[in-house]
Design a protein around this motif. Structure first.
Motif, mmCIF file in Angstrom:
data_model
loop_
_atom_site.group_PDB
_atom_site.id
_atom_site.type_symbol
_atom_site.label_atom_id
_atom_site.label_comp_id
_atom_site.label_asym_id
_atom_site.label_seq_id
_atom_site.Cartn_x
_atom_site.Cartn_y
_atom_site.Cartn_z
ATOM 1 N N ARG A 455 8.770 -0.403 -1.029
ATOM 2 C CA ARG A 455 8.765 0.935 -1.583
ATOM 3 C C ARG A 455 8.906 1.966 -0.469
ATOM 4 O O ARG A 455 9.689 2.879 -0.542
ATOM 5 N N LYS A 456 8.126 1.750 0.593
ATOM 6 C CA LYS A 456 8.129 2.689 1.716
ATOM 7 C C LYS A 456 9.520 2.774 2.338
ATOM 8 O O LYS A 456 10.009 3.827 2.704
ATOM 9 N N LYS A 457 10.171 1.623 2.494
ATOM 10 C CA LYS A 457 11.402 1.572 3.256
ATOM 11 C C LYS A 457 12.606 2.087 2.457
ATOM 12 O O LYS A 457 13.442 2.812 2.972
ATOM 13 N N PHE A 458 12.663 1.701 1.170
ATOM 14 C CA PHE A 458 13.900 1.976 0.444
ATOM 15 C C PHE A 458 13.804 3.080 -0.593
ATOM 16 O O PHE A 458 14.800 3.543 -1.103
ATOM 17 N N GLU A 459 12.576 3.450 -0.922
ATOM 18 C CA GLU A 459 12.444 4.422 -2.001
ATOM 19 C C GLU A 459 13.046 5.767 -1.580
ATOM 20 O O GLU A 459 12.874 6.212 -0.448
ATOM 21 N N ARG A 460 13.769 6.411 -2.512
ATOM 22 C CA ARG A 460 14.326 7.738 -2.234
ATOM 23 C C ARG A 460 13.702 8.739 -3.166
ATOM 24 O O ARG A 460 13.535 8.465 -4.350
ATOM 25 N N ARG A 461 13.290 9.853 -2.605
ATOM 26 C CA ARG A 461 12.732 10.906 -3.465
ATOM 27 C C ARG A 461 13.798 11.966 -3.663
ATOM 28 O O ARG A 461 14.585 12.245 -2.775
#
Lengths: 462, 348
Positions: A455-461
């Motif tokens: 989640r940390k690496k690939f998540e985009r906000r």
């Protein structure tokens, strides 16, 4: 409402005058806005301390709640670690065994089959007698033989089968100690005072243990057996490998089944399905399915997959199918949330450039939603890893020694191993139980950590 | 949704179609959790000393095991079921109805049920009658009249002035457990038969007799402590005033922490159970599907391992695990029947 600034300016005045708040209320119609303001300020001032205190208390409730849950967790983890830690080491006893063909009861140049039938336990007993030549009585001898684990003869047999030239030689071998002896040696108690030690071993056995310890013929080292063997009736030979492999096979089936089905369902419901009564019904049912007690899935597995489809009992394939039914709703719900969080502008831009609906999904929406979907999947699988109840019904709560080789072999899983060991009479299984819990917790933490990392690496906000 | 159902259906179908052709190369054993610790030792030795795979053993309880065992023939049904009681007529009939006609009965030994307390406390010396008075829901009126009253005894000293002045507190297994069945049948029924007027009921009103003898009190003096015998041992250690009911093998494994009470003059130990002096002991069995011999490899060899002198004999490894062996003659008799694969004709 009074403005805070004017309220503050009135604080000093009202301090000295101390008007009766109730009289202000009675004359509300006739009073001026100044007195009204003053009354409100008075009210606020009078309750201010109380409100601050309530605020503070509220924060403390939260801190106490966190503190209490952390304390519970700490107590639980420490007790598991304290109990389970000794299981990762085991004590070994050095014996000098003479492998002459006579005592082994084999011919010259024996075949593999003959070696297998050889009297290895006799050889071990003989070397124990030679180590303690003073032991003559039958009962004392029996107590002496109990010091070495029953697996000793198989260990020796494997050694000789691998290297038949050993026959006729005298070699030093480290044998695993029996569970009682191992607990005694690992406890570090003072063996010269047998009365102070709580153990089932007799004083004579403690005497043997002390002699071995003093001569440096015992050693406590990492317990490899725990990670390389299956279940056993003897605690010193019991290991978790069969359960680990069983868990891995079961989870693989669960993943292969539930991931594609859940993602396909989520994409259809989120991207293509029309909003009508039917899709609402499906949605409600998916949410309900997530709340169904897991034992129900076990009963379903028994009735449908084993009784109707004639799949084998106790097999990871059935376990995997049952657990995938259980994890499906979790993954569907997580995947839908992930798809929903991809902004519509992405889809519109894709369509604007001439991409078909399918291309929009495959090329843009799905890759962007993938981190969320993966997180949901891993959390669903972690749930499945800790599940016992449904497996009870399909026969995966079983004594398994051989490491399962495929999806249809009899297997068990980690939490079931914990359950089985907790029910064994031998004391040394207590530490095995806790050790198995530690391994299980380790895997759960690992899976959750991977979920967080993804989640940390690939998540985009957006 | 169509896509999903097709996918799901094809997966199930392919798995289902390939399954029935599969043979099984390991023995499948189900049944009693009391026999489980003995069966796994034999299974493990069998697996290590032969080329056969180690049998798979599930602890389903005696009743559950019998149901699976009698459900029919074929690789999807178990080959052997363990039982801490003899097969019932109804089970035997259902076996026959489902085509399981050749069942070999193997009596392997005995198991005792211990009533124990912490070694820090004084050892109890009581009769099954005292035990019944302490634990039954309804007991004969203490004034001597032949009526039943709700159990009035709160302290051990109320039952017998020689007993300690302590609250009655006994932890035991729940009704789902085989140990509870055996305890109720042997200890409680034994105790209530000591009262003549209740014993007379057995003839006149069998149901009433069963209700009186088998109902445990529910006012907190008898505590259902779950299926896990280890838990009961731990609780006894923490509370020296309490007594616990559990299997003999747990008593043996924890002899430094708990001691057996003397029941009707005998302590639960190896000799008193083997001789039949200790009142609360039960036979252990397993049942073999003779029709599977030859289909599933290794059944005969497993039977041979179980009935070897070094396994179930006086000094065998099963006795080290807490099983009480049969006497020599009976062992020979059962051993012969097993070696000849002689099926059970009827229950007499």
């Amino acid at each position: 409402m009074t403005e805070p600034t004017s309220g503050e300016s009135n604080v000093n005045e009202s301090n000295s005058s101390q008007p009766d708040p109730s009289s202000g209320g009675d004359n509300a119609v006739s009073s001026t806005s100044v007195t009204q303001r003053r009354d409100t300020t008075e009210l606020v001032k009078a309750t201010l301390a109380r409100r601050y205190a309530a605020e503070k208390r509220f924060r403390w409730y939260g801190i106490i709640a966190i503190g209490a849950s952390l304390a519970f967790l700490l107590v639980l983890l420490t007790s598991i670690f304290i109990k389970g830690w000794p299981a990762f080491t085991h004590s070994y006893v050095k014996l000098n065994v003479s492998l002459d063909a006579d005592s082994l009861d084999v011919a010259e140049n024996p075949t593999d089959k003959q070696i297998r039938a050889a009297n290895f336990s006799g050889v071990i007993k003989k070397s124990l007698r030679e180590r303690f030549p003073d032991v003559k009585k039958r009962k004392a001898k029996k107590e002496l033989y109990q010091l070495i684990s029953g697996s000793g003869e198989y260990l020796l047999s494997d050694k000789v089968r691998a290297n038949p030239e050993l026959i006729g030689q005298t070699i030093d071998v480290w044998f695993p100690a029996d569970d009682e002896l191992a607990s005694l040696l690992k406890s570090g108690d003072d063996l010269s005072d047998p009365d102070s030690i709580v153990t089932r071993m007799s004083h004579q056995q403690i005497g043997f243990a002390k002699a071995l310890l003093d001569a440096g013929e015992t050693q406590t080292r990492f317990n490899k057996t725990f990670f390389t063997s299956g279940n056993s009736a003897e605690p010193e030979q019991a290991g978790i490998k069969a359960a680990l492999v069983g868990s891995a096979l079961t989870l693989l089936v669960t993943f292969l089944l539930s991931f594609p089905i859940a993602v396909a369902a989520a994409i259809y419901l989120e991207e293509f399905a029309p909003q009508n009564r039917w899709t609402d019904l499906v949605e409600v049912n998916i949410n309900n399915l997530a709340a169904v007690p897991s034992i129900v899935f076990g009963l379903l597995g028994l009735a449908v997959f084993i009784n109707y489809f004639q799949l084998p009992r106790s097999a990871p394939i059935v376990g995997g199918i049952v657990l995938s039914l259980m994890t499906l709703p979790t993954i569907i719900i997580a995947s839908r949330a992930a798809l929903k969080s991809v902004p519509p502008s992405i889809r519109e831009a894709g369509r604007g450039l001439g991409a078909s609906d399918q291309q929009v999904v495959w090329h843009h929406v799905l890759p962007l939603a993938m981190p969320g979907i993966m997180t949901g999947t891993i959390i669903g699988l972690a749930q499945a890893l800790g599940e016992t109840a449904p497996l009870l019904m399909i026969g995966m709560v079983a004594f398994i020694v051989d490491i399962p080789q495929g999806f249809t072999d009899a297997a068990t899983v980690l939490p079931v191993q914990v359950f089985l060991w907790a029910d064994m009479p031998e004391r040394a299984f207590v530490e095995k139980t806790s050790a198995a819990i530690i391994v299980l917790l380790g895997f759960l933490i690992l899976m959750n950590a991977i979920a967080v990392l993804l989640r940390k690496k690939f998540e985009r906000r957006w | 949704m169509k896509k999903i159902s097709i996918l799901m259906g094809s997966v199930l179908l392919s798995a289902g179609l390939s399954a029935p052709a599969m043979a099984r190369d390991n023995i499948s054993i189900v049944g009693s959790s009391t026999v489980y610790p003995f069966a796994i030792v034999v299974a493990e030795r069998f697996g290590k000393s032969t080329d056969f795979k180690t049998p798979k053993i599930e602890a389903t309880g005696s009743g559950g095991g019998m149901k699976l065992f009698c459900s029919g023939l074929g690789v999807n049904t178990p080959d052997i079921t363990n039982s801490s009681r003899r097969i019932k007529q109804s089970e035997f009939d259902s076996c026959r109805a489902n085509g399981v006609t050749d069942v070999i009965e193997v009596l392997i030994g005995y198991d005792g049920i211990a009533i124990a307390n912490s070694v820090d406390a004084e050892q109890f010396d009581m009769s099954t009658k005292d035990l019944f008075n302490a634990l039954a829901a309804e007991v004969p009126n203490p004034d001597g009249s032949e009526t039943l009253v709700a159990n009035p005894y709160q302290k051990w000293s109320d039952i017998n002035p020689d007993f300690p002045d302590k609250r009655i507190e006994v932890m035991g297994p729940p009704p789902t457990s085989g140990t509870r069945d055996a305890f109720v049948e042997l200890a409680m029924e034994g105790g209530c038969s000591a009262f003549d007027f209740i014993k007379a009921m057995e003839k006149s009103d069998k149901n009433k007799f069963k209700t009186v003898c088998h109902t445990m009190r529910e006012d907190g003096a008898f505590i259902e402590a779950g299926e896990n015998d280890n838990l009961i041992v731990q609780k006894l250690e923490a509370n020296p005033d309490a007594l616990g009911i559990f299997g003999f093998s747990f008593l043996e494994q924890n002899s430094d922490k708990v001691q057996s009470s003397i029941i009707d003059g005998f302590e639960a130990d190896f000799d008193s159970i083997a001789d039949g002096d200790y009142a609360i002991s039960r036979p252990l069995y397993f049942y073999v599907k003779a029709q599977h011999v030859g289909t599933v490899p290794g059944i005969e060899e497993y039977l041979a391992e179980f009935t070897r002198e070094s396994a179930w004999g006086e000094d065998g490894y099963l006795t080290e695990k807490g099983m009480i062996p049969l006497d020599d003659d009976l062992r020979d008799e059962v051993g012969d029947a097993v070696a000849n694969l002689k099926p059970l004709e009827s229950l007499d």
